[in-house]
Every structure is written in structure tokens, then in C-alpha cells.
Design a protein around this motif. Structure first.
Motif, short mmCIF file in Angstrom:
data_model
loop_
_atom_site.label_atom_id
_atom_site.label_comp_id
_atom_site.label_asym_id
_atom_site.label_seq_id
_atom_site.Cartn_x
_atom_site.Cartn_y
_atom_site.Cartn_z
N SER A 229 0.82 -1.22 0.00
CA SER A 229 0.00 0.00 0.00
C SER A 229 0.85 1.26 0.00
N ASN A 230 2.09 1.16 0.48
CA ASN A 230 2.98 2.33 0.53
C ASN A 230 3.84 2.47 -0.72
N MET A 231 3.66 1.59 -1.70
CA MET A 231 4.56 1.53 -2.83
C MET A 231 4.04 2.21 -4.10
N MET A 232 2.85 2.75 -4.06
CA MET A 232 2.22 3.23 -5.28
C MET A 232 3.04 4.33 -5.97
N PHE A 233 3.32 5.40 -5.26
CA PHE A 233 4.09 6.49 -5.84
C PHE A 233 5.47 6.02 -6.27
N GLN A 234 6.12 5.28 -5.38
CA GLN A 234 7.49 4.86 -5.63
C GLN A 234 7.61 4.01 -6.89
N VAL A 235 6.72 3.02 -7.01
CA VAL A 235 6.78 2.14 -8.17
C VAL A 235 6.41 2.89 -9.44
N CYS A 236 5.44 3.77 -9.35
CA CYS A 236 5.06 4.56 -10.54
C CYS A 236 6.24 5.39 -11.04
N PHE A 237 7.00 6.00 -10.12
CA PHE A 237 8.16 6.78 -10.53
C PHE A 237 9.21 5.87 -11.19
N LEU A 238 9.44 4.69 -10.61
CA LEU A 238 10.40 3.77 -11.20
C LEU A 238 9.97 3.31 -12.59
N ILE A 239 8.68 3.03 -12.74
CA ILE A 239 8.16 2.61 -14.04
C ILE A 239 8.30 3.73 -15.06
N ASP A 240 7.98 4.95 -14.64
CA ASP A 240 8.12 6.10 -15.54
C ASP A 240 9.56 6.24 -16.02
N LYS A 241 10.51 6.11 -15.10
CA LYS A 241 11.92 6.26 -15.48
C LYS A 241 12.39 5.11 -16.37
N ALA A 242 11.88 3.92 -16.09
CA ALA A 242 12.26 2.77 -16.93
C ALA A 242 11.78 2.95 -18.36
N PHE A 243 10.58 3.49 -18.55
CA PHE A 243 10.01 3.62 -19.88
C PHE A 243 10.68 4.73 -20.70
N VAL A 244 11.35 5.67 -20.05
CA VAL A 244 12.01 6.75 -20.81
C VAL A 244 13.52 6.59 -20.80
N SER A 245 14.03 5.41 -20.36
CA SER A 245 15.48 5.23 -20.20
C SER A 245 16.23 5.24 -21.52
N ALA A 246 15.51 5.03 -22.63
CA ALA A 246 16.18 5.06 -23.94
C ALA A 246 16.50 6.49 -24.37
N GLU A 247 15.85 7.47 -23.75
CA GLU A 247 16.07 8.88 -24.09
C GLU A 247 17.11 9.45 -23.14
N ASN A 248 18.25 9.83 -23.65
CA ASN A 248 19.36 10.28 -22.83
C ASN A 248 18.97 11.46 -21.94
N GLY A 249 19.14 11.30 -20.62
CA GLY A 249 18.85 12.36 -19.66
C GLY A 249 17.43 12.41 -19.17
N ALA A 250 16.51 11.65 -19.79
CA ALA A 250 15.09 11.72 -19.41
C ALA A 250 14.87 11.16 -18.01
N VAL A 251 15.59 10.08 -17.67
CA VAL A 251 15.47 9.52 -16.33
C VAL A 251 15.85 10.56 -15.29
N THR A 252 16.90 11.30 -15.57
CA THR A 252 17.39 12.30 -14.62
C THR A 252 16.38 13.42 -14.43
N THR A 253 15.76 13.91 -15.52
CA THR A 253 14.79 14.99 -15.38
C THR A 253 13.55 14.54 -14.61
N ILE A 254 13.10 13.31 -14.87
CA ILE A 254 11.98 12.77 -14.09
C ILE A 254 12.38 12.63 -12.63
N ASN A 255 13.62 12.20 -12.39
CA ASN A 255 14.09 12.05 -11.02
C ASN A 255 14.09 13.39 -10.29
N TYR A 256 14.63 14.43 -10.93
CA TYR A 256 14.66 15.75 -10.29
C TYR A 256 13.25 16.26 -10.02
N ALA A 257 12.34 16.10 -10.98
CA ALA A 257 10.97 16.60 -10.82
C ALA A 257 10.23 15.85 -9.72
N SER A 258 10.28 14.52 -9.76
CA SER A 258 9.57 13.73 -8.75
C SER A 258 10.19 13.90 -7.38
#
Length: 500
Positions: A229-258
Motif C-alpha cells: 500500500s505504501n509503494m504506489m508512488f514509488q513504483v510509478c516513478f520507477l516505471i516512468d523512469k524505466a520507460f524513458v530510459s532510452a532517451e538520454n537524460g530523461a530519467v534524470t529529469t523525471i528524477n529531479y521533478a519527482s
């Protein structure tokens, strides 16, 4: 809870999180947004988000169990704490060994789009940071025990040495990402070290015998339900970063924003949760449902009064804030624009974050895990399916928007289910308070609109945006004062009720 305790915890978290902001600023200045930072932040996210989620779950569970009648008495509570920590350590150590064995496939799962030549570095960093699993979980269990004993300040600043040691390492000439990973792991251990003096002063010990005395209390299934029940936000952020990992720097921008969203939000939400949950747990066990309902209304009002201006600030001044915080060295204006947009999108999901970190706990007390677990699994299950479509049509922006929508739907579900625990809480008085707070937000938005029309340069300046921001804040507070809302939010009686 009392007003002084809440303010003390807020100040403590502000201090620790302020240093955390500085850590991210220095990190952005030193490393910018590259494939190496993508590796670090995704693996760091596994520790910072997933493992921290386990720690928070166990912290919640130990507070709940310590307030049960069968665990009354100082000596029995001390034995239970030692049992809980020892048993958890043995389980976590075994799980960590398994993670070491499967480090390579886990790394590929976290970074599916990473260049093959960088996988060696990623796996090495995974090996280095896995011991943090144990450090984080034990630190949060100790934090829960201390909160139950009304020791709030030291628990609120437990991340302070962690942030300080990482910042210090970033000033070492030509430091590489592997060294930062080693320092990060040491920093996680310091979460434990800073709390140990208070923990031992209260008469607790880290380890004890694993006997059958407490085996039936707070079983594995309940801990698992709270963790999920405590994992919803965390897993969603990880999934978001995984799906944009092919785009250079996209993981980092999502990380900074989240991370910026969570950092600011947690100052108020975690502080409220830390202060009120031990009292909520105690009163629930004693059957004081009227107390729970009254406090819930008060908490909703406080959270709305905090998050409405927060959301408006991010929407109106988000790009200026990102520019001020991150745009240094290798972090470019293009990075600023995309990070600011992602920051605003994630911030709109604030209601889901409040439910996960605060209101879920009310449902835990009544063992209504069906709502929280089913809702969380539904969001996590839908997220990859939605992202497969979103990433092709809007990249990082689309996947972050999908996260906000799903989390808001989850929040609606939690809000409806809480009525089954506390009774109807959305009465005329609460709705009137929320309306008055909304009018304050409208006043602040009107002031911003005037600045955009007559002094647009001020609203977009690197530093000058502070002037219209302060004016908007003044308009908001003035509206709350004129409608009598501030008097209600700060009234002494509401704060004192939580001490019962």
C-alpha cells in the motif's frame, strides 16, 4: 499531536530536506544529466523508494502493535522491539543475498534502454548500494519506536548526515559515480547512527531473542499489505523512469521533478503523519471514533491549506524555481523547461500522495487492506500498459501525466473508504472550510494574473519571481485571515485533541 510538536517536526524536516535540496543542486552542477546519472538515480531509486517503502511499512506496523493492549507495559514493549528488529534483520539479510545473486537481471529490468557498454558500471553500482537495504529498514523501525515515545525531532532530521556526507563527497576533485555510490551507502547507515543514542536512552536494544512470544502479533501478511500500500508512488516513478530510459537524460529529469515534489510534500505530510499516528492508533484501540473523525476533518483542512498554494506556486513559478535550484554547470535551460513541466504534472497528483502517506494509515488501523492493496496493485498494473501508449505519443510528459491521473483515482477510492472507519466526515463545516481556503487560492491566482499583465518580466526572472510569489502568498494569507480560516487552522483546541 500538539501544535508545538508539529512545528518542531516541520522545522526538523525542513532542515534535513533543505540540505537535500542542496545535495541535488550540487549533484546537478557536478554531473548534469547523463547516462551515468541515469544509472545512479535509477539504482538509488530502488533503495530510496522501494526499500524506504518497506521501512515505512514496518515503522507503521510497529507503532500499531506497540499500542495494542497485549503489548502494554514498558518491559514487554522493549522485548517486542528487540524481537521485531532481530527478526527483520534476518529476513532482510536473506533477501539481500538473493538480490546479489540476481543483480544483473534486476539491473536490466531497471534500465532496459541503457547502452550495453554501461551495464558493467550499472551492475557494479548495484552491488555497492544493496547493503543500504538493511540500513534503511532498520533506521525506519527505530524511527517508529521513537515516534511512539514522542521523540520527534531526532527522527525528523535522520537524513541530515546522509545529505551532508554526499555533498562533501561531490566537492572531491574528479569524483566518479562509483565513489558517490559508496558514499551513499555509508550515508544510509548514518540514518541508524544518528538515532541510536535516543533509542538506547529510552531503554531499547537493537537485538534480542527470536521467540514464540510475539510470533502471532503483526505477522508477515500485515507487513506485506502495508508495504504494498505504501509503494504506489514509488513504483510509478520507477516505471516512468524505466520507460524513458532510452532517451538520454530523461530519467534524470523525471528524477529531479519527482524528487522535488516528494521532498517538499513530505515536509508537511510526513511531519503530520509522524506526530498524529501514534495518538490516532492509541485512540482507535480505545474506541474513540469521534476523536478520529474530528481529527481527520482538521487534518484534511490543514493539508488542503498547504497543498493548494503549493500546486498554484508550481504551476505559476515552477520554471523559475527549477532554474534557481538546478540550472548550474551542465544542467541546461532545456533541462529546466522539461523538469519544470514534469514537476507541475506530478504536483497535481498531490492528493494521491497525501492518501498514501497519511490517510492510508487510518485504514490500516481497521485492517481495511483490501482497499489499499487492491487500489495500489490496480494502479501499478495499469501503469506499464498506459505507459506503452503514452511514451510513444508524449514521452516523459505523457507518462508523468498518466501517473497523476491514476493516483488521483486512487485517492478518490481511499476518501470513500475512510467513511467506513470514521463515519461521514465531509460535513457542512468541513466543506465550508475548504471553500474558504479555495477563495484564498483564487485571490493568490488573481494577483499572479495582474503581475503577468502589468509586470511579466518579474514573474519569469531568475530571482525577481520571488516578488510576485511573496505578493501572491500575502494575498492568500490575507484572504484566509479575513474569512476566519487561519483562526480555525491554528486554534489551540484542535491541536490539543490529538494528545488524548
Amino acid at each position: 499531536m500538539n501544535g508545538a510538536a508539529y512545528i518542531m517536526v516541520v522545522l526538523g524536516i525542513l532542515l534535513a530536506k533543505g540540505i537535500g535540496f542542496l545535495r541535488d543542486m550540487v549533484f546537478a552542477w557536478v554531473f548534469g544529466a547523463t547516462a551515468y546519472t541515469d544509472i545512479y538515480f535509477q539504482i538509488f531509486g530502488l533503495v530510496n523508494l522501494i526499500f524506504t517503502g518497506i521501512g515505512v511499512a514496518l515503522s507503521t506496523l510497529i507503532i500499531k502493535n506497540l499500542n495494542k493492549s497485549e503489548n502494554s507495559g514498558e518491559e514487554k514493549q522493549r522485548r517486542y522491539v528487540s524481537y521485531f528488529i532481530t527478526r527483520t534483520t534476518l529476513i532482510v539479510a536473506a533477501v539481500t543475498c538473493v538480490l546479489y545473486a540476481f543483480a544483473r537481471p534486476v539491473t536490466r529490468l531497471l534500465l532496459p534502454g541503457l547502452d550495453k557498454g554501461l551495464y558493467g558500471t550499472a551492475v557494479k553500482l548495484m552491488y555497492i548500494m544493496l547493503p543500504s537495504f538493511l540500513f534503511v529498514i532498520i533506521a525506519y523501525i527505530i524511527s517508529g519506536v521513537l515516534q511512539n515515545k514522542r521523540v520527534f525531532f531526532i527522527t525528523s532530521i535522520m537524513s541530515l548526515p546522509f545529505n551532508v556526507i554526499i555533498i562533501a563527497s561531490l566537492f572531491v576533485k574528479n569524483i566518479d559515480i562509483i565513489t558517490v555510490g559508496i558514499v551513499t551507502t555509508i550515508g544510509w547507515f548514518l540514518h541508524i547512527a544518528i538515532q541510536l543514542p535516543s533509542f538506547y536512552k529510552k531503554g531499547y536494544r537493537l537485538f534480542g531473542a527470536v521467540t514464540d512470544e510475539f510470533r502471532s502479533k503483526g505477522g508477515n501478511s500485515e507487513a506485506l499489505y502495508i508495504f504494498i500500500s505504501n509503494m504506489m508512488f514509488q513504483v510509478c516513478f520507477l516505471i516512468d523512469k524505466a520507460f524513458v530510459s532510452a532517451e538520454n537524460g530523461a530519467v534524470t529529469t523525471i528524477n529531479y521533478a519527482s524528487n522535488l515534489f516528494i521532498t517538499i510534500s513530505s515536509v508537511f505530510v510526513v511531519a503530520m503523519s509522524n506526530v498524529v499516528f501514534p495518538a490516532i492508533s492509541k485512540n482507535y484501540e480505545e474506541g474513540n471514533i469521534d476523536y478520529l473523525r474530528g481529527l481527520l476533518q482538521y487534518i484534511i483542512s490543514i493539508m488542503f491549506a498547504i497543498f493548494l498554494p503549493f500546486i498554484l506556486t508550481v504551476i505559476c513559478f515552477g520554471e523559475s524555481i527549477i532554474r534557481l535550484v538546478y540550472e548550474h554547470g551542465e544542467f541546461t535551460p532545456q533541462h529546466t523547461r522539461i523538469t519544470a513541466l514534469l514537476f507541475a504534472i506530478y504536483t497535481l497528483g498531490a492528493l494521491g500522495y497525501v492518501c498514501q502517506e497519511l490517510f492510508n494509515k487510518i485504514l490500516y488501523l481497521d485492517s481495511r487492506y483490501a482497499c489499499t492493496v487492491t487500489g495500489t496493485l490496480a494502479v501499478i498494473g495499469l501503469k506499464p500498459l498506459v505507459n506503452m501508449f503514452a511514451v510513444r505519443h508524449g514521452g516523459a510528459v505523457a507518462v508523468s501525466a498518466a501517473t497523476t491521473v491514476l493516483l488521483t483515482l486512487y485517492a478518490v477510492n481511499v476518501a470513500l473508504t475512510m467513511k467506513k472507519v470514521t463515519g461521514s466526515y465531509a460535513d457542512r463545516s468541513l466543506l465550508s472550510t475548504l471553500l474558504r481556503i479555495t477563495l484564498g487560492g483564487a485571490a493568490a491566482a488573481a494577483v499572479f494574473a495582474l503581475f503577468k499583465i502589468f509586470a511579466p518580466r518579474l514573474t519569469g526572472g531568475r530571482i525577481t519571481f520571488v516578488i510576485p510569489l511573496l505578493c501572491c502568498g500575502a494575498a492568500y494569507l490575507a484572504a484566509l485571515y479575513l474569512t476566519g480560516t487561519i483562526k480555525y487552522l491554528l486554534k489551540k483546541g484542535a491541536a490539543e485533541r490529538a494528545e488524548n
